[in-house]
Design an enzyme around this catalytic site. Structure first.
Site, PDB file in Angstrom:
ATOM      1  N   CYS A   7     -20.884 -14.648  -5.127  1.00 38.83           N
ATOM      2  CA  CYS A   7     -19.614 -14.984  -4.944  1.00 38.83           C
ATOM      3  C   CYS A   7     -19.222 -15.864  -6.016  1.00 38.83           C
ATOM      4  CB  CYS A   7     -19.463 -16.058  -3.822  1.00 38.83           C
ATOM      5  SG  CYS A   7     -17.887 -16.419  -3.178  1.00 38.83           S
ATOM      6  N   CYS A  79     -16.539 -12.308  -1.885  1.00 34.00           N
ATOM      7  CA  CYS A  79     -15.343 -12.826  -1.878  1.00 34.00           C
ATOM      8  C   CYS A  79     -14.208 -12.269  -1.146  1.00 34.00           C
ATOM      9  CB  CYS A  79     -14.957 -13.054  -3.556  1.00 34.00           C
ATOM     10  SG  CYS A  79     -16.116 -14.139  -4.537  1.00 34.00           S
ATOM     11  N   CYS A  87     -13.493 -12.188  -7.658  1.00 37.72           N
ATOM     12  CA  CYS A  87     -14.836 -11.694  -7.479  1.00 37.72           C
ATOM     13  C   CYS A  87     -15.735 -11.349  -8.721  1.00 37.72           C
ATOM     14  CB  CYS A  87     -14.983 -10.572  -6.437  1.00 37.72           C
ATOM     15  SG  CYS A  87     -14.558 -11.093  -4.818  1.00 37.72           S
TER      16      CYS A  87
END
Length: 159
Positions: A7, A79, A87
């Site tokens: 993430c 994400c 992302c």
């Protein structure tokens, strides 16, 4: 198999996924988490939620994707593109999939509403991790195309 949950900040979703995966996975499977722009801390609500679930958090920390302890076999981005996040893209020849989850750290409202956002993110990730762990053990090696199809499908599951 080494799974990397990736993430941007590595403070909530990827941490929840890493700790949950490691609590549920059989021997020989391990998760890591990292971020492209690590926050440098783990969100306290993530730690509190994991503690309520009885999931160990010792050693869990926000970290960069540079210098990972193991080479991942699978990279899972978490994400939520709907939240307008960028992302990170992991460069390398490994299987990749996207299991987007809304960022609970961006939740607003009462404490109960914010806690509910963290709980929802956790439940979605846990359902997906459980589905992943239910896949046949040798599927990735035996049939990479079927494995990719399954991990992509898992990213659409909701609890």
């Amino acid at each position: 198999m080494n799974v990397l949950f990736l993430c941007t900040g590595n403070s909530c979703r990827s941490i929840l996924a890493e700790a949950t995966f490691n609590a549920l996975a059989p021997a020989g499977m391990r998760a890591m988490s990292a971020g492209s722009q690590p926050a440098g801390y783990v969100h306290p609500r993530s730690l509190a939620l994991l503690a309520r679930e009885g999931i160990a958090t010792e050693g869990v920390h926000s970290k960069s994707w540079n210098g990972l302890p193991h080479t991942p076999d699978l990279v899972v981005t978490v994400c939520a593109s709907a939240a307008g996040e960028t992302c990170p893209v992991y460069l390398g020849k490994v299987s990749r999939t996207h299991w987007g989850v809304a960022d609970p750290a961006r939740a607003t409202g009462s404490d109960a509403e914010i806690d509910a956002a963290f709980e929802h993110a956790y439940r979605v990730l846990r359902a997906r991790i459980e589905a992943f762990l239910a896949l046949p053990g040798e599927l990735a090696r035996r049939d990479p195309v079927a494995f990719q199809s399954e991990v992509d499908r898992i990213g659409t599951l909701l609890p």
